[in-house]
Design a protein around this motif. Structure first.
Motif, PDB file in Angstrom:
ATOM      1  N   TRP A 177      37.260  49.149  51.349  1.00 56.62           N
ATOM      2  CA  TRP A 177      37.263  47.888  50.622  1.00 56.62           C
ATOM      3  C   TRP A 177      37.238  48.189  49.127  1.00 56.62           C
ATOM      4  O   TRP A 177      36.699  49.224  48.705  1.00 56.62           O
ATOM      5  N   ILE A 178      37.815  47.309  48.324  1.00 54.92           N
ATOM      6  CA  ILE A 178      37.884  47.522  46.879  1.00 54.92           C
ATOM      7  C   ILE A 178      37.163  46.394  46.155  1.00 54.92           C
ATOM      8  O   ILE A 178      37.470  45.216  46.368  1.00 54.92           O
ATOM      9  N   LYS A 179      36.200  46.765  45.323  1.00 54.71           N
ATOM     10  CA  LYS A 179      35.529  45.816  44.435  1.00 54.71           C
ATOM     11  C   LYS A 179      36.363  45.741  43.162  1.00 54.71           C
ATOM     12  O   LYS A 179      36.379  46.668  42.356  1.00 54.71           O
ATOM     13  N   ALA A 180      37.068  44.622  42.986  1.00 56.48           N
ATOM     14  CA  ALA A 180      38.138  44.524  41.988  1.00 56.48           C
ATOM     15  C   ALA A 180      37.614  44.093  40.621  1.00 56.48           C
ATOM     16  O   ALA A 180      37.844  42.964  40.164  1.00 56.48           O
ATOM     17  N   GLU A 181      36.945  45.010  39.915  1.00 55.34           N
ATOM     18  CA  GLU A 181      36.457  44.715  38.571  1.00 55.34           C
ATOM     19  C   GLU A 181      37.588  44.697  37.539  1.00 55.34           C
ATOM     20  O   GLU A 181      37.372  44.308  36.388  1.00 55.34           O
ATOM     21  N   ASN A 182      38.784  45.109  37.956  1.00 53.14           N
ATOM     22  CA  ASN A 182      39.948  44.949  37.079  1.00 53.14           C
ATOM     23  C   ASN A 182      40.271  43.478  36.847  1.00 53.14           C
ATOM     24  O   ASN A 182      41.004  43.129  35.910  1.00 53.14           O
ATOM     25  N   LEU A 183      39.710  42.602  37.668  1.00 52.03           N
ATOM     26  CA  LEU A 183      39.921  41.164  37.517  1.00 52.03           C
ATOM     27  C   LEU A 183      38.818  40.500  36.695  1.00 52.03           C
ATOM     28  O   LEU A 183      38.797  39.274  36.568  1.00 52.03           O
ATOM     29  N   GLN A 184      37.917  41.304  36.139  1.00 55.82           N
ATOM     30  CA  GLN A 184      36.875  40.770  35.261  1.00 55.82           C
ATOM     31  C   GLN A 184      37.512  40.175  34.000  1.00 55.82           C
ATOM     32  O   GLN A 184      38.651  40.497  33.667  1.00 55.82           O
ATOM     33  N   GLY A 185      36.789  39.339  33.302  1.00 52.73           N
ATOM     34  CA  GLY A 185      37.346  38.608  32.163  1.00 52.73           C
ATOM     35  C   GLY A 185      38.030  39.473  31.125  1.00 52.73           C
ATOM     36  O   GLY A 185      39.109  39.134  30.633  1.00 52.73           O
ATOM     37  N   THR A 186      37.420  40.612  30.778  1.00 49.32           N
ATOM     38  CA  THR A 186      38.024  41.511  29.791  1.00 49.32           C
ATOM     39  C   THR A 186      38.799  42.638  30.450  1.00 49.32           C
ATOM     40  O   THR A 186      39.173  43.607  29.789  1.00 49.32           O
ATOM     41  N   GLY A 187      39.036  42.530  31.745  1.00 48.40           N
ATOM     42  CA  GLY A 187      39.815  43.532  32.458  1.00 48.40           C
ATOM     43  C   GLY A 187      39.026  44.720  32.936  1.00 48.40           C
ATOM     44  O   GLY A 187      39.603  45.671  33.472  1.00 48.40           O
ATOM     45  N   ALA A 188      37.687  44.698  32.768  1.00 46.85           N
ATOM     46  CA  ALA A 188      36.867  45.826  33.202  1.00 46.85           C
ATOM     47  C   ALA A 188      35.410  45.399  33.293  1.00 46.85           C
ATOM     48  O   ALA A 188      34.992  44.380  32.735  1.00 46.85           O
ATOM     49  N   PHE A 189      34.609  46.224  33.969  1.00 43.41           N
ATOM     50  CA  PHE A 189      33.201  45.934  34.237  1.00 43.41           C
ATOM     51  C   PHE A 189      32.331  45.893  32.992  1.00 43.41           C
ATOM     52  O   PHE A 189      31.237  45.323  32.989  1.00 43.41           O
ATOM     53  N   LYS A 190      32.767  46.508  31.896  1.00 46.91           N
ATOM     54  CA  LYS A 190      31.923  46.719  30.726  1.00 46.91           C
ATOM     55  C   LYS A 190      31.369  45.432  30.125  1.00 46.91           C
ATOM     56  O   LYS A 190      30.338  45.446  29.444  1.00 46.91           O
ATOM     57  N   LEU A 191      32.024  44.314  30.367  1.00 48.86           N
ATOM     58  CA  LEU A 191      31.536  43.044  29.856  1.00 48.86           C
ATOM     59  C   LEU A 191      30.124  42.759  30.334  1.00 48.86           C
ATOM     60  O   LEU A 191      29.297  42.195  29.588  1.00 48.86           O
ATOM     61  N   ARG A 192      29.801  43.151  31.552  1.00 47.45           N
ATOM     62  CA  ARG A 192      28.488  42.869  32.139  1.00 47.45           C
ATOM     63  C   ARG A 192      27.364  43.485  31.301  1.00 47.45           C
ATOM     64  O   ARG A 192      26.431  42.803  30.864  1.00 47.45           O
ATOM     65  N   GLY A 193      27.429  44.787  31.104  1.00 47.64           N
ATOM     66  CA  GLY A 193      26.374  45.474  30.369  1.00 47.64           C
ATOM     67  C   GLY A 193      26.322  45.100  28.904  1.00 47.64           C
ATOM     68  O   GLY A 193      25.237  44.946  28.325  1.00 47.64           O
ATOM     69  N   ALA A 194      27.487  44.950  28.286  1.00 56.29           N
ATOM     70  CA  ALA A 194      27.530  44.618  26.861  1.00 56.29           C
ATOM     71  C   ALA A 194      26.934  43.244  26.594  1.00 56.29           C
ATOM     72  O   ALA A 194      26.126  43.073  25.671  1.00 56.29           O
ATOM     73  N   TYR A 195      27.309  42.275  27.399  1.00 55.47           N
ATOM     74  CA  TYR A 195      26.807  40.922  27.176  1.00 55.47           C
ATOM     75  C   TYR A 195      25.300  40.856  27.417  1.00 55.47           C
ATOM     76  O   TYR A 195      24.554  40.235  26.650  1.00 55.47           O
ATOM     77  N   TYR A 196      24.848  41.487  28.478  1.00 52.33           N
ATOM     78  CA  TYR A 196      23.416  41.451  28.774  1.00 52.33           C
ATOM     79  C   TYR A 196      22.618  42.118  27.653  1.00 52.33           C
ATOM     80  O   TYR A 196      21.566  41.619  27.238  1.00 52.33           O
TER      81      TYR A 196
END
Length: 399
Positions: A33-52
């Motif tokens: 299975w693939i967790k598709a973080e390429n579909l995150q708002g900025t195109g990658a997972f990094k938004l999560r940590g940066a915003y928090y």
């Protein structure tokens, strides 16, 4: 850092980040299975940590502005958070960062400075700039709030797929896997968490093997998002505590994963994001009898590099081959070689005919061909036929 901070991050990020889908990748492997973080708002997972992280700054700290160093995805995450919170931001990126990531970062209204050739060069410059300006430095991975934000991915995986027993995560500096591993091991200790790095940038793997943090002399990989010479001390400790194993994948394997994701799954993956899928595809992780989730961490690939990466992927999967062979320099001999290859139902893309290359006998010429094939077996059929007819073809395995 513990699960409590990750759960707090989940609350903060609820209306900011996308709860990206988990897709059953049966066209790659029945157990994947693939967790598709390429579909995150900025195109990658990094938004999560940066915003928090930015959400935890005091009003006084926000007024000072922030500085970050990044090869691209952390830059976009910080820039987006700055835009949403009205914070002045400066992002230092290496000169080698993909143009698409540089322009995407600028589009959020922050100042972008290009310094050095690697992430570590940009990081050193940004730290010096922070001391001069007094702005708040936002670490790309070695920060507990950043790790907690990334750890929300682990919560989402277990919420949507509680029977997952293996999670594969790309590693650069280690922030992503630290957060995910902490979340998963806290809630489901028997679930394997496996990290994956590029063979040309294995800083965390070597550090764990040697039981001390090490700095690589150089890193060079198409997975630019994980091209990190030195892991963080906090992330290193988290990986020691929670990560079961770290494996590596080659440049050709990364390229092949990008190609397969694009072709079979209709997913765009950058090099770093594709490493977790490459590990599943090429036997780096035991898949049999398991339910495996690969975190596709980002999709911000530079289109200028995509054609080369696709070529690498085609060669790795046997869909394209480069052949060199010597032929007697007489009329009709080149045509004979072409007819032999065509009889194998092979499409010839290009031919180079060289009569004066060093090392070629006076009565010979060197013929180089790029051909389209169906598989490695198909390529071998071509090689066998040429050898049966007196030629000695050489297969070029890398470009």
């Amino acid at each position: 850092m513990d699960i409590t901070r990750i759960e707090d991050a989940k609350v903060v990020l609820n209306d900011i980040t996308s709860k990206t889908p988990i897709v059953h990748a049966t066209k790659i492997h029945d157990n994947l299975w693939i967790k598709a973080e390429n579909l995150q708002g900025t195109g990658a997972f990094k938004l999560r940590g940066a915003y928090y992280k930015l959400s935890k700054l005091s009003e006084e700290e926000k007024a000072k502005g922030v500085i970050a160093a990044s090869a691209g995805n952390h830059a976009q995450g910080v820039a987006y958070a700055c835009m949403k919170m009205g914070i002045k931001g400066t992002i230092v990126m290496p000169k080698t960062a993909p143009l698409s990531k540089i322009e995407a970062t600028r589009s959020y209204g922050v100042d972008v400075e290009l310094q050095g050739d690697t992430f570590n060069d940009a990081y050193a410059y940004a730290k010096n700039l922070q001391e001069i300006t007094g702005a708040v430095f936002i670490e790309p991975f070695n920060d507990e709030d950043v790790m907690a934000g990334q750890g929300t991915i682990g919560l989402e995986i277990l919420e949507r797929m509680p029977d997952a027993d293996t999670v594969i995560v790309p590693i650069g500096g280690g922030g992503l896997i630290s957060g995910i591993a902490c979340a998963i091991k806290s809630l489901k200790p028997d679930c394997r968490v496996i990290g994956v790095q590029a063979e040309n940038a294995p800083s965390m793997k070597k550090s764990l093997e040697e039981n001390k943090m090490i700095t690589l002399d150089s890193v060079s990989t198409i997975a630019d998002g994980i091209a990190v010479k030195t892991p963080g001390d906090l992330t290193y400790a988290m990986c020691q505590k929670y990560v079961d194993e770290v494996v590596t994948v080659s440049e050709e394997e990364i390229a092949a994963a990008i190609l397969v994701l694009l072709e079979k799954m209709k997913m765009v993956a950058e090099g770093a994001g594709a490493t977790s899928v490459a590990a599943a595809m090429f036997g780096k992780v035991d898949m049999e009898g398991h339910k495996v989730v690969s975190v596709l961490s980002g999709g911000n690939i530079d289109v200028n590099l995509l054609s080369k990466i696709i070529d690498l992927g085609l060669i790795k999967t046997g869909r394209k081959a480069i052949l060199n062979l010597n032929v007697i320099d007489k009329p009709g001999n080149l045509s004979r070689v072409i007819d032999l290859i065509a009889s194998c139902n092979v499409n010839i893309i290009s031919i180079e005919h060289n009569r004066s290359q060093p090392g070629i006998l006076a009565n010979q010429c060197r013929v180089g061909m790029v051909i389209e094939t169906n598989s490695h077996e198909h390529i071998q059929d071509v090689l066998n036929l040429l050898e049966e007819n007196g030629y000695q073809p050489h297969l070029v395995e890398k470009i």
